[in-house]
Design a protein around this motif. Structure first.
Motif, PDB file in Angstrom:
ATOM      1  N   LEU A 291       0.797  -1.016  -0.314  1.00 31.42           N
ATOM      2  CA  LEU A 291      -0.118   0.163   0.150  1.00 31.42           C
ATOM      3  C   LEU A 291       0.742   1.080  -0.230  1.00 31.42           C
ATOM      4  O   LEU A 291       0.659   2.497  -0.377  1.00 31.42           O
ATOM      5  N   ALA A 292       2.038   1.002   0.318  1.00 27.29           N
ATOM      6  CA  ALA A 292       2.826   2.415   0.706  1.00 27.29           C
ATOM      7  C   ALA A 292       3.313   2.341  -1.481  1.00 27.29           C
ATOM      8  O   ALA A 292       3.217   3.470  -1.555  1.00 27.29           O
ATOM      9  N   ALA A 293       3.505   1.674  -1.949  1.00 25.92           N
ATOM     10  CA  ALA A 293       4.082   1.418  -2.845  1.00 25.92           C
ATOM     11  C   ALA A 293       2.939   1.753  -4.030  1.00 25.92           C
ATOM     12  O   ALA A 293       3.514   2.873  -5.160  1.00 25.92           O
ATOM     13  N   ASN A 294       1.939   1.491  -3.004  1.00 29.50           N
ATOM     14  CA  ASN A 294       0.360   1.968  -4.056  1.00 29.50           C
ATOM     15  C   ASN A 294       0.076   3.424  -4.285  1.00 29.50           C
ATOM     16  O   ASN A 294      -1.123   4.086  -4.223  1.00 29.50           O
ATOM     17  N   ALA A 295       1.165   3.999  -3.010  1.00 31.32           N
ATOM     18  CA  ALA A 295       0.470   5.230  -2.574  1.00 31.32           C
ATOM     19  C   ALA A 295      -1.022   5.697  -2.093  1.00 31.32           C
ATOM     20  O   ALA A 295      -1.725   6.415  -2.403  1.00 31.32           O
ATOM     21  N   ASP A 296      -1.010   4.056  -1.006  1.00 30.42           N
ATOM     22  CA  ASP A 296      -2.115   3.804  -0.084  1.00 30.42           C
ATOM     23  C   ASP A 296      -3.615   3.702  -1.132  1.00 30.42           C
ATOM     24  O   ASP A 296      -4.848   4.015  -1.374  1.00 30.42           O
ATOM     25  N   ASN A 297      -3.945   2.752  -1.830  1.00 28.50           N
ATOM     26  CA  ASN A 297      -4.595   2.333  -2.648  1.00 28.50           C
ATOM     27  C   ASN A 297      -5.025   3.852  -4.227  1.00 28.50           C
ATOM     28  O   ASN A 297      -6.036   3.860  -3.922  1.00 28.50           O
ATOM     29  N   TRP A 382      10.533  -6.200  -7.091  1.00 27.92           N
ATOM     30  CA  TRP A 382      10.194  -5.134  -7.775  1.00 27.92           C
ATOM     31  C   TRP A 382       8.160  -5.165  -7.693  1.00 27.92           C
ATOM     32  O   TRP A 382       7.512  -5.533  -8.149  1.00 27.92           O
ATOM     33  N   TRP A 383       7.575  -4.501  -6.864  1.00 24.48           N
ATOM     34  CA  TRP A 383       5.702  -4.616  -6.732  1.00 24.48           C
ATOM     35  C   TRP A 383       5.600  -3.860  -8.297  1.00 24.48           C
ATOM     36  O   TRP A 383       6.603  -3.169  -8.801  1.00 24.48           O
ATOM     37  N   PHE A 384       4.623  -4.316  -9.090  1.00 25.60           N
ATOM     38  CA  PHE A 384       3.839  -3.403  -9.781  1.00 25.60           C
ATOM     39  C   PHE A 384       2.457  -3.252  -9.490  1.00 25.60           C
ATOM     40  O   PHE A 384       2.309  -3.365  -8.839  1.00 25.60           O
ATOM     41  N   TYR A 416       4.782  -7.741   2.806  1.00 22.77           N
ATOM     42  CA  TYR A 416       5.851  -7.846   2.283  1.00 22.77           C
ATOM     43  C   TYR A 416       6.492  -6.705   2.166  1.00 22.77           C
ATOM     44  O   TYR A 416       6.217  -5.706   1.634  1.00 22.77           O
ATOM     45  N   GLY A 417       7.780  -6.589   2.204  1.00 20.86           N
ATOM     46  CA  GLY A 417       8.358  -5.482   1.446  1.00 20.86           C
ATOM     47  C   GLY A 417       9.370  -5.187   0.480  1.00 20.86           C
ATOM     48  O   GLY A 417      10.493  -6.350   0.859  1.00 20.86           O
ATOM     49  N   LEU A 418       8.787  -4.900  -0.027  1.00 18.34           N
ATOM     50  CA  LEU A 418      10.164  -4.811  -1.798  1.00 18.34           C
ATOM     51  C   LEU A 418      10.389  -3.910  -2.320  1.00 18.34           C
ATOM     52  O   LEU A 418       9.665  -2.253  -1.952  1.00 18.34           O
ATOM     53  N   SER A 419      11.380  -3.874  -3.229  1.00 17.47           N
ATOM     54  CA  SER A 419      12.376  -2.436  -3.773  1.00 17.47           C
ATOM     55  C   SER A 419      10.463  -1.890  -5.014  1.00 17.47           C
ATOM     56  O   SER A 419      10.122  -2.507  -5.290  1.00 17.47           O
ATOM     57  N   VAL A 420      11.307  -0.538  -5.225  1.00 18.82           N
ATOM     58  CA  VAL A 420      10.138   0.153  -6.363  1.00 18.82           C
ATOM     59  C   VAL A 420      11.153   0.634  -7.785  1.00 18.82           C
ATOM     60  O   VAL A 420      12.107   1.166  -7.389  1.00 18.82           O
ATOM     61  N   ARG A 421      11.143   0.111  -8.711  1.00 18.72           N
ATOM     62  CA  ARG A 421      11.586   1.195 -10.124  1.00 18.72           C
ATOM     63  C   ARG A 421      10.260   1.742 -10.645  1.00 18.72           C
ATOM     64  O   ARG A 421       9.132   0.891 -10.289  1.00 18.72           O
ATOM     65  N   CYS A 422      10.551   2.720 -11.053  1.00  9.41           N
ATOM     66  CA  CYS A 422       9.489   3.620 -11.748  1.00  9.41           C
ATOM     67  C   CYS A 422       9.905   3.872 -13.513  1.00  9.41           C
ATOM     68  O   CYS A 422      11.195   3.829 -12.918  1.00  9.41           O
ATOM     69  N   VAL A 423       8.371   4.181 -13.838  1.00  7.31           N
ATOM     70  CA  VAL A 423       9.019   4.426 -15.270  1.00  7.31           C
ATOM     71  C   VAL A 423       7.675   5.365 -15.889  1.00  7.31           C
ATOM     72  O   VAL A 423       6.791   5.867 -15.304  1.00  7.31           O
ATOM     73  N   LYS A 424       8.587   5.992 -17.288  1.00  6.31           N
ATOM     74  CA  LYS A 424       8.245   6.912 -16.921  1.00  6.31           C
ATOM     75  C   LYS A 424       7.084   7.226 -17.741  1.00  6.31           C
ATOM     76  O   LYS A 424       6.415   6.605 -19.236  1.00  6.31           O
ATOM     77  N   ASP A 425       6.020   8.279 -17.426  1.00  2.00           N
ATOM     78  CA  ASP A 425       4.480   8.452 -18.083  1.00  2.00           C
ATOM     79  C   ASP A 425       4.139   7.942 -19.739  1.00  2.00           C
ATOM     80  O   ASP A 425       5.981   9.231 -20.311  1.00  2.00           O
ATOM     81  N   SER A 426       4.155   7.601 -20.502  1.00  2.00           N
ATOM     82  CA  SER A 426       4.272   7.941 -22.475  1.00  2.00           C
ATOM     83  C   SER A 426       3.289   9.712 -22.702  1.00  2.00           C
ATOM     84  O   SER A 426       3.402  10.227 -21.979  1.00  2.00           O
ATOM     85  N   GLU A 427       4.578   9.862 -23.188  1.00  2.00           N
ATOM     86  CA  GLU A 427       4.127  10.991 -24.410  1.00  2.00           C
ATOM     87  C   GLU A 427       2.913  10.958 -24.633  1.00  2.00           C
ATOM     88  O   GLU A 427       2.159  10.464 -25.522  1.00  2.00           O
TER      89      GLU A 427
END
Length: 427
Positions: A291-297, A382-384, A416-427
């Protein structure tokens, strides 16, 4: 005072038949005394030779305090019969280490109560310098975490870097913006003096060979700067996230105790992050609850399903991880399997080396897993992005690169506690 009613006699039936009068008696029940150490504070520290002031607050409902005894680890400090219950603890003949200070109070009915707290004693000498630091090779901009672990309790830690930057603190994060090899000098001080430790060529920062066009770096809400990498049509962060606030500015709770991870629920208590093994120099980025990775859903971000990522970026969906894999598969040839091409060239075990041909620079951040335990430090998780299912505790939530073999998607529980990678928004 507390009173207890006692009823004496045979059965009620016999009492009525005999016409006896019910006999009652009130007897006083003693309440135990109360005791609390108010000085020194728990977990306070001193140096050998210091005189430590000790005091305790004691009370008794009957005002019948017989004595207060202060002692530690089999050593008697003082035995006091009258207030004020204060004394001094002389430490000249003690050894450095942790001590448990006890205060026991007894009243006139021989009822006792005890309070205890911890005191740490250090050598009365300047620090003997020592440091720990995180992985020390990466791509610009590169963040190096350093920790002063000098003996004899330094009061001031000052770090001098060969690029002329200076930082102060027991734990510091130093960002190197340009490729090169850098040195560091640590100066540790306490009231008895200072000492220095110099490590030449402590870190090697490499040029980021394939950044995203027009976006070579991305900065999170805390000001942390991450290199980027272009892989096919996707623009990814090249290192794991280490942010401590949601995009809307709310703080994420840092929690080290496994109890809170094991009992993770929904609501505020579900929004957690930590370091691997709670050590700032271990791991690669922070580990986050789902939920932290999801910004509280999706309630604490600024854009649709942005999650914990910076504005203009988002927590990748499963389909975006699949696109990453397909893109790397398309360039694999004889260069190795996909996992090998995603892995960084450092940080992994000898049994699972990476060549980082993709540029993704996957790092083995491990995870905080079952019952809040740290595990799988030699693997990456990594969370998705996924809407949290409030009915079931687990679902197909994470992308994994194991210690050996190919990548896969794995069921991970929301606590669980997992890592996070971010991807850029599509143009």
């Amino acid at each position: 005072m507390k009173y207890t009613l006692h009823i004496f006699g045979k059965s009620a039936c016999c009492l009525i038949c005999l016409g006896l009068t019910l006999l009652t008696a009130c007897t006083e029940e003693n309440l135990p005394p109360q005791c609390k150490i108010v000085q020194p504070a728990n977990n306070s520290y001193y140096y050998i030779g210091d005189t430590i002031p000790i005091s305790a607050e004691v009370s008794d409902p009957e005002a019948m305090i017989t004595y207060v005894n202060f002692f530690t680890d089999g050593r008697n400090i003082d035995y006091i019969k009258e207030p004020p219950f204060e004394t001094q603890w002389f430490t000249n003949d003690l050894e450095p280490g942790e001590y448990i200070l006890n205060a026991t109070v007894e009243d006139g009915f021989n009822e006792r109560m005890n309070d205890a707290m911890k005191v740490v004693l250090y050598n009365n000498a300047p620090p003997e310098p020592s440091m720990l630091y995180s992985h020390n090779i990466g791509f610009a901009p590169f963040c190096l975490v350093l920790q002063d672990v000098s003996s004899n309790r330094p009061d001031l830690s000052t770090w001098y870097f060969s690029d002329d930057e200076q930082l102060v603190g027991a734990v510091v994060e130093k960002t190197f913006n340009e490729p090169g090899t850098y040195s560091v000098r640590l100066e540790s001080k306490n009231r008895f003096g200072s000492s220095e430790l110099v490590i030449e060529d402590i870190v090697t920062v490499e040029d980021n060979g394939n950044p995203c066009p027009g976006t070579p770096t991305v900065t999170d809400i805390d000001g942390n700067v991450y290199p980027t990498v272009q892989i096919g049509d996707q623009c990814w962060m090249k290192t794991n996230l280490r942010v401590t606030h949601f995009p809307n500015g709310d703080e994420i709770r840092k929690e080290s105790q496994k109890y809170y991870w094991e009992k993770l629920a929904f609501g505020e208590m579900s929004l957690l992050y930590c370091n691997y093994e709670n050590n700032p120099v271990l791991g690669y980025g922070y580990l986050y609850s789902l939920l932290a990775a999801n910004a509280d859903n999706w309630t604490r971000d600024n854009n649709d399903k942005q999650g914990i990522c910076p504005d203009g970026w988002h927590l990748p969906q499963k389909s975006e991880w699949e696109t990453l894999v397909e893109t790397v598969e398309g360039i694999s040839g004889s260069l190795g399997d996909v996992s090998e091409m995603l892995r960084s060239e450092y940080g992994w075990s000898e049994n699972s080396p990476g060549n980082n041909v993709s540029g993704f620079n996957a790092l083995p951040g491990g995870r905080r897993g079952f019952q809040g335990k740290f595990m799988n430090q030699s693997e990456g998780y990594w969370w998705f992005a996924h809407d949290v299912n409030y009915q079931y505790p687990s679902a197909e939530y994470s992308f994994t690169i194991p210690i050996r073999g190919e990548h896969f998607f794995v069921f991970s529980q929301r606590n669980y506690g997992l890592s996070v990678r971010c991807v850029k928004d599509s143009e």
